[in-house]
Design an enzyme around this catalytic site. Sequence first.
Site, PDB file in Angstrom:
ATOM      1  N   LYS A  33      41.682  40.092  49.376  1.00  0.00           N
ATOM      2  CA  LYS A  33      42.478  41.202  48.845  1.00  0.00           C
ATOM      3  C   LYS A  33      41.589  42.415  48.574  1.00  0.00           C
ATOM      4  CE  LYS A  33      44.098  41.552  44.401  1.00  0.00           C
ATOM      5  NZ  LYS A  33      44.095  42.919  43.882  1.00  0.00           N
ATOM      6  N   ASP A  61      46.131  45.762  48.944  1.00  0.00           N
ATOM      7  CA  ASP A  61      46.854  45.891  47.669  1.00  0.00           C
ATOM      8  C   ASP A  61      46.867  47.350  47.217  1.00  0.00           C
ATOM      9  OD1 ASP A  61      48.176  45.219  45.367  1.00  0.00           O
ATOM     10  OD2 ASP A  61      46.408  44.426  44.347  1.00  0.00           O
ATOM     11  N   LYS A  63      49.760  48.963  46.310  1.00  0.00           N
ATOM     12  CA  LYS A  63      50.877  49.151  45.357  1.00  0.00           C
ATOM     13  C   LYS A  63      51.543  50.514  45.543  1.00  0.00           C
ATOM     14  CE  LYS A  63      49.348  45.880  41.810  1.00  0.00           C
ATOM     15  NZ  LYS A  63      47.958  45.567  42.210  1.00  0.00           N
ATOM     16  N   ASP A  66      56.584  55.642  45.943  1.00  0.00           N
ATOM     17  CA  ASP A  66      56.871  57.073  46.130  1.00  0.00           C
ATOM     18  C   ASP A  66      58.245  57.177  46.799  1.00  0.00           C
ATOM     19  OD1 ASP A  66      56.533  59.918  46.482  1.00  0.00           O
ATOM     20  OD2 ASP A  66      54.373  59.583  46.424  1.00  0.00           O
ATOM     21  N   THR A 116      51.480  42.215  35.080  1.00  0.00           N
ATOM     22  CA  THR A 116      51.280  41.287  33.953  1.00  0.00           C
ATOM     23  C   THR A 116      50.685  42.006  32.744  1.00  0.00           C
ATOM     24  OG1 THR A 116      49.298  40.607  35.152  1.00  0.00           O
ATOM     25  CG2 THR A 116      51.126  39.082  35.173  1.00  0.00           C
ATOM     26  N   ARG A 207      37.660  36.707  39.380  1.00  0.00           N
ATOM     27  CA  ARG A 207      36.459  36.329  38.627  1.00  0.00           C
ATOM     28  C   ARG A 207      36.145  34.833  38.523  1.00  0.00           C
ATOM     29  NH1 ARG A 207      38.362  40.333  34.058  1.00  0.00           N
ATOM     30  NH2 ARG A 207      40.293  39.590  35.020  1.00  0.00           N
TER      31      ARG A 207
HETATM   32  O1  C5P Z   1      39.576  38.309  38.255  1.00  0.00           O
HETATM   33  P1  C5P Z   1      41.025  37.899  38.258  1.00  0.00           P
HETATM   34  O2  C5P Z   1      41.247  36.488  38.756  1.00  0.00           O
HETATM   35  O3  C5P Z   1      41.713  38.180  36.945  1.00  0.00           O
HETATM   36  O4  C5P Z   1      41.651  38.864  39.366  1.00  0.00           O
HETATM   37  C1  C5P Z   1      43.021  38.912  39.608  1.00  0.00           C
HETATM   38  C2  C5P Z   1      43.319  39.952  40.619  1.00  0.00           C
HETATM   39  O5  C5P Z   1      44.744  40.047  40.699  1.00  0.00           O
HETATM   40  C3  C5P Z   1      42.813  41.367  40.302  1.00  0.00           C
HETATM   41  O6  C5P Z   1      42.496  42.004  41.536  1.00  0.00           O
HETATM   42  C4  C5P Z   1      44.010  42.022  39.654  1.00  0.00           C
HETATM   43  O7  C5P Z   1      44.032  43.411  39.844  1.00  0.00           O
HETATM   44  C5  C5P Z   1      45.161  41.370  40.405  1.00  0.00           C
HETATM   45  N1  C5P Z   1      46.431  41.386  39.697  1.00  0.00           N
HETATM   46  C6  C5P Z   1      46.621  40.817  38.438  1.00  0.00           C
HETATM   47  N2  C5P Z   1      47.855  40.879  37.835  1.00  0.00           N
HETATM   48  C7  C5P Z   1      48.873  41.459  38.471  1.00  0.00           C
HETATM   49  C8  C5P Z   1      48.696  42.017  39.737  1.00  0.00           C
HETATM   50  C9  C5P Z   1      47.445  41.958  40.333  1.00  0.00           C
HETATM   51  O8  C5P Z   1      45.705  40.272  37.863  1.00  0.00           O
HETATM   52  N3  C5P Z   1      50.068  41.461  37.908  1.00  0.00           N
END
Ligand code: C5P
Length: 232
Positions: A33, A61, A63, A66, A116, A207
């Site tokens: 992603k 991604d 998003k 518009d 979220t 992460r």
């Molecule tokens: O590091 P982590 O596992 O939290 O990364 C989650 C990824 O998913 C990040 O790129 C974050 O921007 C994305 N994301 C999220 N919650 C959302 C939409 C996307 O954590 N609702």
Amino acid sequence: MSRSPIILALDTDSVDIAGQWISTTRDSIDIYKVGLEFFLKFGHDGLRKLYEFGDFELFLDLKLHDIPNTVKAAVDAVKDLSPRFLTVHASGGAPMISAAAQTAPDISITAVTVLTSISPEVLTEMGIESSPLNLATRLAANAVSAGATSIVCSPLEVARIKEVTQGKALLITPGVRPAGSALGDQSRVMTPRDAITAGSDYLVIGRPITSHFATSPEAMASAAKEILDSLS
Ligand code: C5P
């Protein structure tokens, strides 16, 4: 069809590090992603450089949100990158989602429901009376009717959205954490296995895998493999 349900979030501001993350985890992951941070900084050229580190499927991604005409033009502008998934905000409405889907029938237009990071209080402040669950469900159903073929939602919403969309869309969930790993800024989380059991088709993970690169590439490769193994 990809064999691994893990989508690795390349959340870094370095092309070289993103590339190393790809080559390090490619045995366990097929889809990567790329988000706004990377794309706004490095654009098409940066993405092409990533393919030098290995072949993979792209989850772009951006998003998009518009008016339909502008989103159509934006989808046209990234079509040549052939992402498998391209995100738009479901709250952009059916005409916007249809414009995206009609412009790129070969790309899975992926509707992001409720971020979220948006709490019930934030929704109320915005004048929206629905709960996040009800709003996400409504947005998902609407997006699928308009031509979206994938949905991004919280793992806590996946079961309900699966029911409402009747298998017409792939469900993709961030906010997953292996048992015992750091939450970071995520609060409402599930383990990868529980998210798949609840009905997620793909898991966006950052992460819990990428943080191991600081120890060693081998540690990162093992973290990815352990999560993949926990799913079978
Ligand atoms: O590091 P982590 O596992 O939290 O990364 C989650 C990824 O998913 C990040 O790129 C974050 O921007 C994305 N994301 C999220 N919650 C959302 C939409 C996307 O954590 N609702």
